[in-house]
Write a protein that holds these residues in place. Sequence first.
Motif, PDB file in Angstrom:
ATOM      1  N   GLU A  40      -0.956 -51.291  37.521  1.00  0.00           N
ATOM      2  CA  GLU A  40      -0.462 -50.057  36.789  1.00  0.00           C
ATOM      3  C   GLU A  40      -0.398 -49.074  37.424  1.00  0.00           C
ATOM      4  O   GLU A  40       0.262 -48.081  37.045  1.00  0.00           O
ATOM      5  CB  GLU A  40      -1.243 -50.387  35.437  1.00  0.00           C
ATOM      6  N   ALA A  46       4.794 -48.901  33.388  1.00  0.00           N
ATOM      7  CA  ALA A  46       3.654 -49.324  32.694  1.00  0.00           C
ATOM      8  C   ALA A  46       3.861 -50.745  31.800  1.00  0.00           C
ATOM      9  O   ALA A  46       3.054 -51.647  31.939  1.00  0.00           O
ATOM     10  CB  ALA A  46       2.979 -48.250  31.663  1.00  0.00           C
ATOM     11  N   GLN A  50       2.246 -54.252  32.914  1.00  0.00           N
ATOM     12  CA  GLN A  50       1.472 -55.275  31.766  1.00  0.00           C
ATOM     13  C   GLN A  50       2.340 -56.525  31.641  1.00  0.00           C
ATOM     14  O   GLN A  50       1.412 -57.540  31.732  1.00  0.00           O
ATOM     15  CB  GLN A  50       1.565 -54.558  30.402  1.00  0.00           C
TER      16      GLN A  50
END
Length: 174
Positions: A40, A46, A50
């Motif tokens: 990350e 982002a 994830q």
Amino acid sequence: MQKKPIYLWVLLILSAVLSALSLFGVLSPVPTADSMAGLETSGVDATYAQELVAYTIKVTEHSHSIFNIILVILSAILVTVALVFLVRQNIQLANYTYVAYVLVAIVGSIYNFMGVQDAVLLFTEPNVRFGAELGAKGATILGIVINVIFLGLVFYKIWQQQKELTESQEEELV
């Protein structure tokens, strides 16, 4: 003099390497979100990071399922047994054991494909999902095609050996 089964040596060595890699994959731990936290901060979006972490964890968990572990151990045992038969010059049993290995490998490819299909749904971006699906389908199809080619080669050699044995027995009778 009996011909050396070079084809079987090559196939079994390749299969032994693949089985060893599969065993290593099963023995390696399932990653956690904490262990992959560096992704990350590596400049990747982002949300994508994830999703990639969740995808990796889900695929690894699937590969650590009891069914997959049994398939991997069974394939390693079959390759080892086939190598032992080959070293002992029992080519017929080595061929049959290798056929069993290939069938287990095909089942394993299909099982892993199903696990990846569940994990692909974690990607929200359609292009990323499509790419992951395409990669999974391509890898599965390639693996199955290679295994079917290996299977065909071994069946051809079994047929050829049986034909030679029949001809030699007929010559002995004459």
